[in-house]
Scaffold this active site. Structure first.
Site, PDB file in Angstrom:
ATOM      1  CG  HIS A   7      -0.360   0.260   2.514  1.00 18.41           C
ATOM      2  ND1 HIS A   7      -0.088  -0.757   3.399  1.00 18.41           N
ATOM      3  CD2 HIS A   7       0.063   1.397   3.133  1.00 18.41           C
ATOM      4  CE1 HIS A   7       0.449  -0.263   4.499  1.00 18.41           C
ATOM      5  NE2 HIS A   7       0.567   1.048   4.361  1.00 18.41           N
ATOM      6  CD  GLU A  55      -1.850   3.383   6.286  1.00 16.03           C
ATOM      7  OE1 GLU A  55      -1.676   3.965   7.363  1.00 16.03           O
ATOM      8  OE2 GLU A  55      -1.055   2.542   5.833  1.00 16.03           O
ATOM      9  CG  HIS A  74       2.929  11.003  -9.593  1.00 21.98           C
ATOM     10  ND1 HIS A  74       4.170  11.431  -9.969  1.00 21.98           N
ATOM     11  CD2 HIS A  74       2.595  10.000 -10.445  1.00 21.98           C
ATOM     12  CE1 HIS A  74       4.582  10.726 -11.002  1.00 21.98           C
ATOM     13  NE2 HIS A  74       3.648   9.838 -11.312  1.00 21.98           N
ATOM     14  CD  GLU A 116       1.569   9.571 -14.708  1.00 19.24           C
ATOM     15  OE1 GLU A 116       1.872   9.460 -15.908  1.00 19.24           O
ATOM     16  OE2 GLU A 116       2.348   9.278 -13.762  1.00 19.24           O
TER      17      GLU A 116
END
Length: 122
Positions: A7, A55, A74, A116
């Site tokens: 994550h 998260e 990003h 993105e």
């Protein structure tokens, strides 16, 4: 020894606002939550298309926006209907950068994190 992605974490100032944004903008849904006296962690998934989760961490006593520095990081998402996604994000007013030459654009979440967006097939 094999490592795999699990994550990414973003700290958020307004948990509900962030949950609403990620649901509307990217179709992410809550897959699990951990609540403690001083914080809440909410993990968002993409409906099982990948095992990766985002998260969101909400700190109960936090009142100031997070300093994202120069925001030179990003997360990237692919989408099967790039044009429809672009129109949706344009209507939402969350597009913060476009690069038509590369065929990509970025949206910004309520805390200023950049995401993105690129076509699924490149």
């Amino acid at each position: 020894m094999n490592f795999k992605f699990y994550h990414n974490n973003f700290n958020v100032l307004d948990l509900q606002r962030s949950l609403d944004f990620y649901s509307e903008a990217l179709g992410l849904t809550e897959v699990r939550r951990k609540e403690q006296p001083g914080f809440i962690l909410v993990f968002l998934g993409d409906g099982g298309r990948t095992p990766h989760t985002l998260e969101l961490t909400w700190l109960k006593d936090r009142t100031q926006p997070y300093n994202l520095g120069e925001n030179e990081f990003h997360l990237a998402f692919t989408v099967d209907d790039y044009q429809a996604a672009y129109e949706k994000h344009k209507k939402m007013g969350c597009i913060c950068y476009e690069n038509p030459t590369m065929g990509i654009y970025f949206i910004s979440d309520p805390d200023g994190y950049w995401l993105e967006i690129l076509p699924e097939k490149r």
